[in-house]
Design an enzyme around this catalytic site. Structure first.
Site, PDB file in Angstrom:
ATOM      1  N   HIS A  26       2.873  -9.545  -1.469  1.00  0.00           N
ATOM      2  CA  HIS A  26       1.810  -8.766  -2.102  1.00  0.00           C
ATOM      3  C   HIS A  26       2.007  -8.614  -3.602  1.00  0.00           C
ATOM      4  CE1 HIS A  26       0.182  -8.357   1.758  1.00  0.00           C
ATOM      5  NE2 HIS A  26      -0.687  -7.419   1.438  1.00  0.00           N
ATOM      6  N   GLU A  37      -2.732  12.492  -7.256  1.00  0.00           N
ATOM      7  CA  GLU A  37      -3.116  11.261  -7.956  1.00  0.00           C
ATOM      8  C   GLU A  37      -4.379  11.534  -8.760  1.00  0.00           C
ATOM      9  OE1 GLU A  37      -3.293   7.552  -5.877  1.00  0.00           O
ATOM     10  OE2 GLU A  37      -1.160   7.602  -5.340  1.00  0.00           O
ATOM     11  N   ASP A  42       0.795   3.801  -1.867  1.00  0.00           N
ATOM     12  CA  ASP A  42      -0.548   4.103  -1.332  1.00  0.00           C
ATOM     13  C   ASP A  42      -0.857   3.239  -0.125  1.00  0.00           C
ATOM     14  OD1 ASP A  42      -0.832   5.732  -3.480  1.00  0.00           O
ATOM     15  OD2 ASP A  42      -2.138   4.388  -4.611  1.00  0.00           O
TER      16      ASP A  42
END
Ligand code: FAD
Length: 526
Positions: free
Chosen positions: A103, A284, A168
């Protein structure tokens, strides 16, 4: 010792390893009857055909392509150690990159003309089928570097426990995030994931298989955390656990004024004691911009009936700032959590009427990005280019950044459609002995431009990213890249700043032949 191979397996093994050796211009003769038994065993786990090396040639970014000569599917850490030893002791060594879940967005897990190690192949083969062992008494989990955080969450929740610091998105490997930092809304309070590791097993670039912790092989421990895969391959990490909450109160507040937004964020993160019950559990922030819906692929949060009023607000102001906070609760605290949240919200300067709340299970909250991923996948929109840019900006310059970048470059170019994150964290929660690099100020912001683009439009986002970097250079904004990517040595030296000498010294110490994670292009960027 007599080796007993079935003929086809033996033949294939010899064929593959000979081919890999010859492709890599390795001249050492293969003596299969003696010490190269391990090499032959290794060869059976190497794929070299073009279809097999397609996947390690690409990553989530979809921008960089670099073909390895082979893809290793280890079934145990010993296979990785054997591969590293093989390269380390050869007159012409080859690069080796651990690939976690691939990723990365800039080829960081690639090894052009080398060997990529498919870490995930160990996920179900090791330790009698489990690479996650939970110690209930001692409140930690021993986790294979190849494990996904979602699996760590599920395994620990079975015992009512969970790690405290997250990303996240949970479909990332433990080794992959620990090589960077692993940040999310918990970082202001618990520090990044790298601040939440008790010890690790690591195979260095010299093929030494070492356990390290703050007390044992501490130089390696600190080098590897945030070390961009440069010093060793993490095969096990010991992660501390806490009792897991059951549910969360999840609130979003909207601001049209950046200064009120950041002031409130900074006030909220000033309560950050690990044991301080009045502290938030997550904080956040993000930008809402004119893109048809206040939701994006990463999150569907706002009630549908409120979309029109949020959209008209965005249309009026160009950018709306969204502060997002969470408080955990369980059976013991379910009667007091609303009151606590009310107290947190007192004195916050959000726009009256623009407060939205949800009450969801803890796991649903942590795994919140997954549903967006599945939706995009079903539309064929997940495997597209991702020209991401992630930055850390010192608090003293975040207002200049807002004026010049969010309200300048981003609004002017008007191409940003994906999520843009902006939230602060506390430097004191990071350990400066680790390799990760952050700004010098006590409070700094992470800003993430998480763009998805078309196959022929990613260059426009790259141009915007370059513009942003140029603006920051010109105006003296002392940013640090998170998930950094640079192409020259000078840029890397600048990135590491005062840490460069230590970083370089550690490289000579643990990977003197510069084998590991060549896709980061730090020591092999010519
Ligand atoms: P890979 O991309 O496979 O590898 C990354 C680097 O680590 C490479 O250099 C590789 O060689 C090295 N590496 C991999 N495994 C090991 C190992 N076991 N030992 C040593 N080195 C290793 N990051 C955050 O901090 N917070 C987030 O919220 C967040 N959200 C994300 C959401 C999405 C959708 C995506 C795509 C990325 C997100 N990231 C986030 C970034 C992510 O943490 C990094 O890209 C991370 O490296 C990805 O993990 P991976 O397992 O895919 O690693």
């Amino acid at each position: 010792m007599v080796m007993s191979f079935q003929f086809p397996a033996y033949f294939t093994a010899i064929f593959i390893i000979t081919r890999v050796m010859s492709i890599m211009k390795i001249s050492k003769p293969l003596d299969v009857h003696h010490k190269d038994i391990r090499a032959v065993d290794l060869a059976t786990k190497l794929s070299v055909d073009p279809s097999a090396i397609e996947s390690p040639s690409r990553d989530f970014g979809g921008i960089v392509k670099a073909e390895p000569e082979a893809f290793l599917h280890p079934s145990a850490p010993q296979d990785i150690a054997a591969l590293i030893k093989f390269s380390y002791s050869n007159s012409v060594p080859f690069g080796i990159a651990a690939k976690g879940h691939g990723h990365s967005v800039r080829g960081q897990a690639m090894a052009e003309n080398g060997v990529v190690v498919d870490m995930r192949s160990m996920a179900n083969k090791r330790r009698n089928g489990t690479g996650i062992r939970v110690s209930i008494d001692r409140l930690y989990a021993d986790v294979g570097g190849e494990q996904l955080w979602i699996d760590v969450l599920n395994a620990t929740l079975e015992y009512g426990l969970a790690p405290v610091s997250w990303t996240d998105y949970l479909y990332l490997t433990v080794g992959g995030t620990l090589s960077n930092a692993g940040i999310s809304g918990q970082t202001f309070r618990y520090g990044p994931q790298i601040s939440n590791v008790l010890e690790m097993d690591v195979i260095t670039g010299k093929a030494d298989f070492l356990t390290c912790s703050p007390r044992m092989n501490s130089e390696l421990f600190y080098a590897v955390l945030g070390g961009l895969g440069q010093f060793g391959i993490i095969t096990r990490a010991r992660i501390p656990l806490q009792p897991a909450p059951k549910r969360v109160k999840w609130v979003r507040l909207l601001y049209d004024d950046f200064s009120s937004f950041t002031k409130d964020q900074e006030l909220l993160i000033s309560k950050n004691g690990r044991k301080d019950k009045s502290a938030l559990d997550y904080l956040e922030g993000s930008l809402l911009m004119d893109q048809g819906s206040p939701d994006n692929w990463r999150s569907s949060f706002f009630p549908y009936k409120d979309h029109p009023k949020i959209i008209s607000l965005i249309t009026k102001h160009g950018i709306i700032y969204c502060l997002e906070i969470v408080k955990h609760y369980d059976d013991r605290t379910k009667h007091t959590v609303d009151k606590e949240m009310e107290q947190v919200l007192q004195g916050m300067n959000y726009m009256p009427g623009f407060i939205f709340g949800k009450d969801v299970g803890y796991e649903e909250f942590l795994n919140r990005v997954r549903s967006g991923e599945l939706k995009l996948k079903s539309q064929g929109l997940w495997d597209v280019p991702h020209p991401w840019l992630n930055l850390f900006i010192p608090k003293s310059q975040i207002s200049d950044f807002n004026n010049g970048v969010f309200r300048g470059i981003v609004l002017e170019r008007n191409i940003t459609t994906g999520p843009v994150l902006v939230y602060p964290m506390n430097r004191q929660k990071w350990d400066d002995r680790m390799s990760a690099v952050i700004p010098d100020e006590e409070i700094f912001y992470t800003v993430g431009f998480l763009h998805s683009s078309g196959f022929d439009t990613w260059k426009a986002f790259e141009d915007q990213n370059k513009d942003i970097m140029r603006f920051c250079n010109k105006t003296g904004i002392m940013l640090k890249q998170y998930l950094p990517h640079y192409s020259t040595k000078e840029e890397w030296v600048h990135h590491f700043g005062s840490k460069w000498k230590v970083f370089q010294h550690r490289k000579y110490q643990f990977d003197p032949r510069m084998l590991l994670s060549p896709g980061q292009r730090i020591f092999n960027n010519n």
